[in-house]
Design a protein around this motif. Structure first.
Motif, PDB file in Angstrom:
ATOM      1  N   ALA A 169       0.976  -1.182  -0.019  1.00  0.00           N
ATOM      2  CA  ALA A 169       0.083  -0.089  -0.046  1.00  0.00           C
ATOM      3  C   ALA A 169       0.716   1.234   0.037  1.00  0.00           C
ATOM      4  O   ALA A 169       0.746   2.183  -0.708  1.00  0.00           O
ATOM      5  N   VAL A 170       1.843   1.291   0.877  1.00  0.00           N
ATOM      6  CA  VAL A 170       2.610   2.614   0.929  1.00  0.00           C
ATOM      7  C   VAL A 170       3.504   2.807  -0.502  1.00  0.00           C
ATOM      8  O   VAL A 170       3.639   3.632  -1.037  1.00  0.00           O
ATOM      9  N   GLY A 171       4.037   1.533  -0.985  1.00  0.00           N
ATOM     10  CA  GLY A 171       4.760   1.399  -2.110  1.00  0.00           C
ATOM     11  C   GLY A 171       3.837   1.963  -3.338  1.00  0.00           C
ATOM     12  O   GLY A 171       4.083   2.913  -4.232  1.00  0.00           O
ATOM     13  N   ALA A 172       2.726   1.671  -3.377  1.00  0.00           N
ATOM     14  CA  ALA A 172       1.768   1.903  -4.363  1.00  0.00           C
ATOM     15  C   ALA A 172       1.309   3.646  -4.254  1.00  0.00           C
ATOM     16  O   ALA A 172       0.934   4.360  -5.356  1.00  0.00           O
ATOM     17  N   GLY A 173       1.195   4.099  -2.843  1.00  0.00           N
ATOM     18  CA  GLY A 173       1.056   5.299  -2.673  1.00  0.00           C
ATOM     19  C   GLY A 173       2.170   6.252  -3.330  1.00  0.00           C
ATOM     20  O   GLY A 173       1.984   7.341  -3.875  1.00  0.00           O
TER      21      GLY A 173
END
Length: 335
Positions: free
Chosen positions: A313-317
């Motif tokens: 999720a953080v990487g996608a953000g």
């Protein structure tokens, strides 16, 4: 989800999963354990630096943690362009720093001895789990000590490491285990370490904070009695002398429907700790050891899922933010 994450997110997810499976299959090696090697090195540094002073203790902590974390970062840098090698390194680091399988085995060994009525064998085995003085403990007190140790070490030996691995990769895994090991070595309130071990103890409190809260949250939500666990955490966690053991032990106590805490002895010191889940819980029984081990295992695999999803999720953000910034720059450049 894996296809949408970057290479770093996939490396962590695959490597951490492989490392936990290796721990499940092989547990801790009886000889040549990397954590034991770190302990020997930290002991050698301690013999050089020990003074009855907080500043020297802080230097000892800095040298040991920086050395371990720096070595892990260097190893990661050497394989960063090779995905398979990065996964293997992450798996090896995860297997080295987590100890959930050994924790369960030791707890079950004490439980088996107690079930067989062999209290002397149980007293012999108990120090492998915790630092309590077993000689003055009866069957129920030993069972309580095992459940408390399983609860606390689920956070210290598994969840905390995975959380920091998700945050910082292999250096996070290794750095957390270094901090936690130093706390076990010098972070207690004996005459020799009251000042020298202060920095290690405080750093362990900080490093263990997120893992303890995640452990408590998962044990509360998936431990069988969410309301009881939440009630115990709200009422009793802050009363525990440890800022991290308090939420974890209270959550386990409420989830299992037992009372934890009370009077205990460490190395000749007697402590009177508050009772956790005292209003609703019953005394710990030997059968509760197995229930605690199962809850610990459940929390372990749930933590892996939470950490992997969190990384993706953080990487996608960050990826979306990067694409947005690139689009803005491109449009401005074309005007």
């Amino acid at each position: 989800m894996p296809g949408r994450g970057s290479a770093a997110e996939r490396v962590f997810a695959y490597g951490a999963t492989a490392g936990l499976l290796a721990d499940l299959l092989f547990a801790d090696p009886r000889r040549g354990h990397p954590v034991a090697a770190f302990g020997r090195s930290a002991g050698a540094v301690e013999r050089v630096l020990w003074r009855d002073h907080r500043g020297w203790g802080a230097l000892h902590t800095a040298v040991c943690v920086a050395g371990a974390t720096g070595a892990a970062a260097l190893a990661g840098r050497l394989v960063r362009d090779r995905r398979a090698a990065s996964v293997v390194l992450t798996a090896a680091a995860t297997w080295s720093v987590v100890g959930g399988t050994s924790l369960g085995r030791e707890a079950r060994a004490v439980g088996a001895a107690l079930s067989a009525g062999d209290t002397e064998r149980a007293r012999t085995l108990l120090p492998r789990l915790c630092g309590r003085d077993p000689q003055a403990l009866d069957e129920r007190q030993m069972a309580r000590a095992v459940v408390e140790s399983v609860a606390e070490n689920t956070s210290d030996a598994v969840v905390g490491a995975l959380v920091w691995g998700a945050v910082a990769g292999v250096p996070g895994l290794v750095g957390f285990r270094a901090v936690n090991t130093l706390d076990a070595m010098v972070g207690h309130k004996s005459a020799a370490y009251r000042r020298f071990g202060w920095a290690s103890a405080r750093l362990d409190d900080v490093a263990g904070w997120p893992g303890a809260r995640l452990t408590a949250a998962l044990a509360t939500a998936f431990g069988g009695d969410p309301r009881g666990a939440l009630r115990a955490v709200r009422a009793d966690a802050a009363r525990h002398p440890s800022p991290n053991a308090g939420p974890v032990e209270a959550a386990f106590a409420g989830a299992l429907g037992v009372r934890l805490g009370g009077t205990l002895a460490y190395g000749g010191r007697v402590e009177h700790r508050p009772v956790l889940n005292g209003a609703a819980g019953r005394p710990v029984e030997v059968a509760d050891i197995e229930r605690a081990v199962r809850l610990s295992r459940r929390v372990t695999w749930l933590t892996l899922g939470v950490c992997a999803v969190g990384r993706f999720a953080v990487g996608a953000g960050f990826g979306a933010g990067s694409r947005f910034r690139s689009g803005v720059v491109g449009r401005r450049g074309s005007i």
